[in-house]
Write a protein that holds these residues in place. Structure first.
Motif, PDB file in Angstrom:
ATOM      1  N   TYR A  73       6.404  -9.740  -3.738  1.00  0.00           N
ATOM      2  CA  TYR A  73       7.054  -7.493  -3.712  1.00  0.00           C
ATOM      3  C   TYR A  73       7.083  -7.117  -2.573  1.00  0.00           C
ATOM      4  O   TYR A  73       6.252  -7.861  -0.899  1.00  0.00           O
ATOM      5  N   GLY A  74       7.886  -6.482  -2.050  1.00  0.00           N
ATOM      6  CA  GLY A  74       8.531  -6.101  -0.449  1.00  0.00           C
ATOM      7  C   GLY A  74       7.770  -4.425  -0.554  1.00  0.00           C
ATOM      8  O   GLY A  74       7.436  -4.129  -0.780  1.00  0.00           O
ATOM      9  N   PRO A  75       7.745  -3.958   0.774  1.00  0.00           N
ATOM     10  CA  PRO A  75       6.800  -2.865   0.865  1.00  0.00           C
ATOM     11  C   PRO A  75       6.728  -1.161   0.107  1.00  0.00           C
ATOM     12  O   PRO A  75       5.932  -0.935   0.122  1.00  0.00           O
ATOM     13  N   ASP A  76       7.762  -2.146  -0.359  1.00  0.00           N
ATOM     14  CA  ASP A  76       7.917  -1.004  -1.425  1.00  0.00           C
ATOM     15  C   ASP A  76       7.636  -0.580  -3.047  1.00  0.00           C
ATOM     16  O   ASP A  76       7.672   0.403  -4.093  1.00  0.00           O
ATOM     17  N   GLY A  77       6.624  -2.275  -3.061  1.00  0.00           N
ATOM     18  CA  GLY A  77       6.524  -2.505  -4.400  1.00  0.00           C
ATOM     19  C   GLY A  77       7.539  -3.010  -4.509  1.00  0.00           C
ATOM     20  O   GLY A  77       7.471  -3.823  -6.349  1.00  0.00           O
ATOM     21  N   ARG A  78       9.227  -2.993  -4.614  1.00  0.00           N
ATOM     22  CA  ARG A  78       9.574  -3.843  -5.568  1.00  0.00           C
ATOM     23  C   ARG A  78      10.315  -5.461  -5.530  1.00  0.00           C
ATOM     24  O   ARG A  78       9.744  -6.003  -4.966  1.00  0.00           O
ATOM     25  N   ARG A  79       9.735  -6.103  -6.696  1.00  0.00           N
ATOM     26  CA  ARG A  79       9.749  -7.305  -7.220  1.00  0.00           C
ATOM     27  C   ARG A  79      11.056  -7.804  -5.933  1.00  0.00           C
ATOM     28  O   ARG A  79      12.131  -7.836  -6.336  1.00  0.00           O
ATOM     29  N   GLN A  80      11.002  -8.640  -5.054  1.00  0.00           N
ATOM     30  CA  GLN A  80      11.285  -9.914  -4.184  1.00  0.00           C
ATOM     31  C   GLN A  80      11.650 -11.363  -5.283  1.00  0.00           C
ATOM     32  O   GLN A  80      11.140 -12.252  -5.087  1.00  0.00           O
ATOM     33  N   ALA A 106       0.325  -6.566  -7.795  1.00  0.00           N
ATOM     34  CA  ALA A 106       0.393  -7.292  -6.009  1.00  0.00           C
ATOM     35  C   ALA A 106       1.656  -5.744  -6.406  1.00  0.00           C
ATOM     36  O   ALA A 106       2.266  -5.505  -5.074  1.00  0.00           O
ATOM     37  N   ALA A 107       1.881  -5.917  -6.724  1.00  0.00           N
ATOM     38  CA  ALA A 107       2.962  -4.423  -6.383  1.00  0.00           C
ATOM     39  C   ALA A 107       2.385  -3.469  -6.106  1.00  0.00           C
ATOM     40  O   ALA A 107       2.988  -2.634  -5.522  1.00  0.00           O
ATOM     41  N   LEU A 108       1.421  -3.228  -6.622  1.00  0.00           N
ATOM     42  CA  LEU A 108       0.871  -1.296  -6.330  1.00  0.00           C
ATOM     43  C   LEU A 108       0.136  -1.533  -5.414  1.00  0.00           C
ATOM     44  O   LEU A 108       0.121  -0.929  -4.378  1.00  0.00           O
ATOM     45  N   ARG A 109      -0.114  -3.134  -5.207  1.00  0.00           N
ATOM     46  CA  ARG A 109      -1.250  -3.146  -4.149  1.00  0.00           C
ATOM     47  C   ARG A 109      -0.107  -3.009  -2.318  1.00  0.00           C
ATOM     48  O   ARG A 109      -0.404  -2.735  -1.421  1.00  0.00           O
ATOM     49  N   ALA A 110       1.430  -3.206  -2.590  1.00  0.00           N
ATOM     50  CA  ALA A 110       1.745  -3.413  -1.828  1.00  0.00           C
ATOM     51  C   ALA A 110       2.561  -2.285  -1.253  1.00  0.00           C
ATOM     52  O   ALA A 110       2.998  -1.634  -0.590  1.00  0.00           O
ATOM     53  N   ALA A 111       2.976  -1.585  -2.919  1.00  0.00           N
ATOM     54  CA  ALA A 111       3.349   0.461  -2.892  1.00  0.00           C
ATOM     55  C   ALA A 111       2.292   0.628  -2.472  1.00  0.00           C
ATOM     56  O   ALA A 111       2.478   2.062  -0.977  1.00  0.00           O
ATOM     57  N   GLU A 112       1.156   0.686  -2.347  1.00  0.00           N
ATOM     58  CA  GLU A 112      -0.377   1.504  -1.546  1.00  0.00           C
ATOM     59  C   GLU A 112       0.041   1.395  -0.325  1.00  0.00           C
ATOM     60  O   GLU A 112       0.203   2.662   0.280  1.00  0.00           O
ATOM     61  N   ALA A 151       6.358   5.913  -9.970  1.00  0.00           N
ATOM     62  CA  ALA A 151       5.244   5.642  -9.784  1.00  0.00           C
ATOM     63  C   ALA A 151       4.596   4.933  -8.506  1.00  0.00           C
ATOM     64  O   ALA A 151       4.272   5.676  -8.160  1.00  0.00           O
ATOM     65  N   LEU A 152       5.686   4.081  -8.601  1.00  0.00           N
ATOM     66  CA  LEU A 152       5.136   2.940  -6.676  1.00  0.00           C
ATOM     67  C   LEU A 152       4.856   3.735  -5.726  1.00  0.00           C
ATOM     68  O   LEU A 152       3.876   3.981  -4.874  1.00  0.00           O
ATOM     69  N   ARG A 153       6.324   4.418  -5.925  1.00  0.00           N
ATOM     70  CA  ARG A 153       6.571   5.821  -4.439  1.00  0.00           C
ATOM     71  C   ARG A 153       5.047   6.579  -4.089  1.00  0.00           C
ATOM     72  O   ARG A 153       3.916   7.352  -3.687  1.00  0.00           O
TER      73      ARG A 153
END
Length: 532
Positions: free
Chosen positions: A447-454, A424-430, A164-166
């Motif tokens: 969150y990383g640039p793909d929305g994955r939690r760091q 924040a995960a969505l904003r990162a993935a978007e 979904a984040l993709r």
């Protein structure tokens, strides 16, 4: 009539046909999607949560009743996703929910119009396109900051689902909302209308193929380097001198970062309760911290400005020599929390809740700051991280990292901190940009640039300074390039529906037979009148 319709209209459940019990059922059905958001975080439940609401509106005896089902369901939805505001808004929460719930009136009517009775394949296929489009129109209107902003968009429930984040990188949270509602509509149609099961299944397969193609086609952000960003979360500090005591704690926690080679230190929202122009001693203390840690410190000031009238919430970057001049003033304020709409009429809200005693002033533009070490950051403050357009514009302007400074001290024990951090995960993935969600109190997360939690979340009970390894990526996602295109498509679909319905109404009117006009009778003159 299907079995489900029969149960709603007859037997012991006949009372659901209309009246208060049906309205209550609509409220409860509308509240169900809240379980898909944090804290429960049952993301999979979002794909079935709307089915009871859809089935109820579909079974309405009239279009007016279906619209009311939409309204009462909207009230339940708004109260459920904002229930944590009760300590602040009290009765205002229900008033606001009633006003915003009215946005679902047309949606309820459309559910019955497209799925009511025994719809043919054409109406069934149209429902899969029109009903998600109508839902997006509701989310678009209520996303206006004056109406409370885009909190609780149903697509944001998918923040921890990587596929979904993709897709969010292609069409933002709007595309996710469309897909979630479309699946709910399809399931409701499969359950209630056997006559259109085949075309609905075919549409589901086609939709799955299209989303899979988008998932494969969407570019993946490639990480080229990493930076070390420290988040200072002091936690709740009470007492009459809480501002000074909080600053002392933040100073102490920041000093623990000395020697850890950080590139930036971030404090949470309202971390400094004094204007630094009036308190140069505090600015010097932060500058000392910057020299000791070897990194700029991004603080957040909530105070009356010394250089202009009014209270502002501002992100300020402090370097080893003091304030760098980089400043961002919050643009989108929380209704009733930071200002009262139409204060002359609604100012009495301050006497029944925790509404703002004085309106905060607004900033005029977003800012990308040069934080040293070649790092460009785009700050947002609290409520603003819910707006996908703000993070998109920061990415367009060249931000390497998105930063959200937040505080949820009033709502520490509610579901709000977790849900806020999840955005924040969505904003990162978007945007394809990492995002740091730094809180004064609440839940801090990266969150990383793909929305994955760091790493793991820093919870509401923490008082700590924590360093995160933040991966950087460059390039542009389709969502940043194309903007809110799912909304534009949805509005075109609704415009097409309006034109189609208008043409249909005209044709029906023209096709009606001409009204029969009774012929006038000829009155025969009596022979007696002529003297016969």
């Amino acid at each position: 009539m299907t079995t489900l319709d029969h149960l709603l209209a007859s037997g012991p459940r006949r009372s659901l046909a209309s009246g208060p019990r049906r309205s209550l059922a609509a409220v409860l059905a509308g509240a169900l999607p809240v379980l898909s958001f944090p804290a429960p975080a049952l993301w999979w439940f979002a794909y079935v949560a709307l089915v009871p609401w859809i089935l109820l509106a579909r079974s309405a005896p009239t279009g007016r009743r279906a619209a009311l089902d939409g309204w009462f369901g909207g009230i339940g939805f708004m109260v459920a996703v904002h229930h944590w505001l009760l300590p602040s808004l009290h009765v205002f929460l229900f008033l606001i929910a009633a006003l915003l719930g009215a946005l679902w009136l047309p949606w309820g009517w459309l559910v019955r119009r497209l799925l009511g009775g025994v719809p043919g394949p054409g109406r069934g296929a149209a429902a899969l396109l029109v009903l998600p489009s109508a839902w997006l129109a509701v989310e678009l209107v209520r996303s206006w900051q004056g109406l409370g902003g885009p909190w609780g968009m149903i697509g944001s429930s998918q923040w921890q689902v990587q596929p979904a984040l993709r897709l969010a990188s292609v069409g933002g949270v709007w595309l996710l909302s469309f897909l979630v509602v479309a699946v709910n509509v399809a399931l409701a149609a499969l359950l209630a209308v056997r006559e259109i099961r085949l075309p609905v299944l075919a549409s589901l397969v086609a939709g799955a193929a299209a989303t899979s193609a988008a998932w494969v086609w969407a570019p993946r952000p490639s990480v080229d380097e990493r930076v070390r960003i420290a988040v200072v979360q002091p936690g709740v500090v009470g007492g009459s001198d809480s501002g000074a005591r909080r600053f002392d704690r933040e100073e102490r926690l920041t000093r623990q970062l000395v020697g850890q080679r950080v590139d930036l230190v971030v404090w949470g929202e309202s971390s400094v309760g004094f204007d630094l122009g009036d308190r140069p001693d505090l600015a010097r203390r932060i500058a000392v911290l910057s020299r000791e840690t070897g990194a700029d410190v991004l603080v957040n000031v909530d105070a009356r400005r010394s250089d202009r009238p009014g209270i502002y919430k501002s992100s300020l970057l402090i370097g080893p020599d003091g304030p760098t001049g980089a400043r961002y003033d919050k643009m989108r304020l929380v209704p009733f929390g930071e200002y009262i709409p139409a204060r002359s009429l609604l100012g009495w809200a301050t006497s029944v809740g925790k509404a703002a005693g004085e309106d905060r002033e607004r900033g005029t533009q977003q800012v990308v700051m040069d934080a040293g070490h070649g790092l460009r950051v785009g700050p947002m403050i609290c409520f603003e991280t819910a707006f996908p357009d703000m993070s998109r514009h920061l990415a367009e302007d060249g931000a390497d990292v998105l930063l959200g400074q937040s505080a949820t001290s009033t709502f520490q024990d509610s579901w709000a901190p977790g849900q806020h951090a999840s955005l924040a995960a969505l904003r990162a993935a978007e945007t394809g940009r990492p995002m740091v969600h730094a809180t004064l109190t609440g839940v801090s997360a990266v969150y990383g640039p793909d929305g994955r939690r760091q790493g793991s979340w820093t919870g509401t009970d923490a008082s700590t300074a924590r360093v995160y390894e933040v991966p950087l990526a460059h390039g542009t996602t389709p969502y940043v390039r194309l903007g809110d295109w799912p909304v534009e498509v949805a509005l075109l679909v609704l415009a097409g529906l309006g034109v189609t319905e208008g043409v249909r109404a005209v044709r029906l009117r023209r096709g009606l037979p001409a009204p029969r006009v009774p012929r006038a009778r000829t009155v025969r003159e009596s022979p007696a009148r002529h003297g016969r």
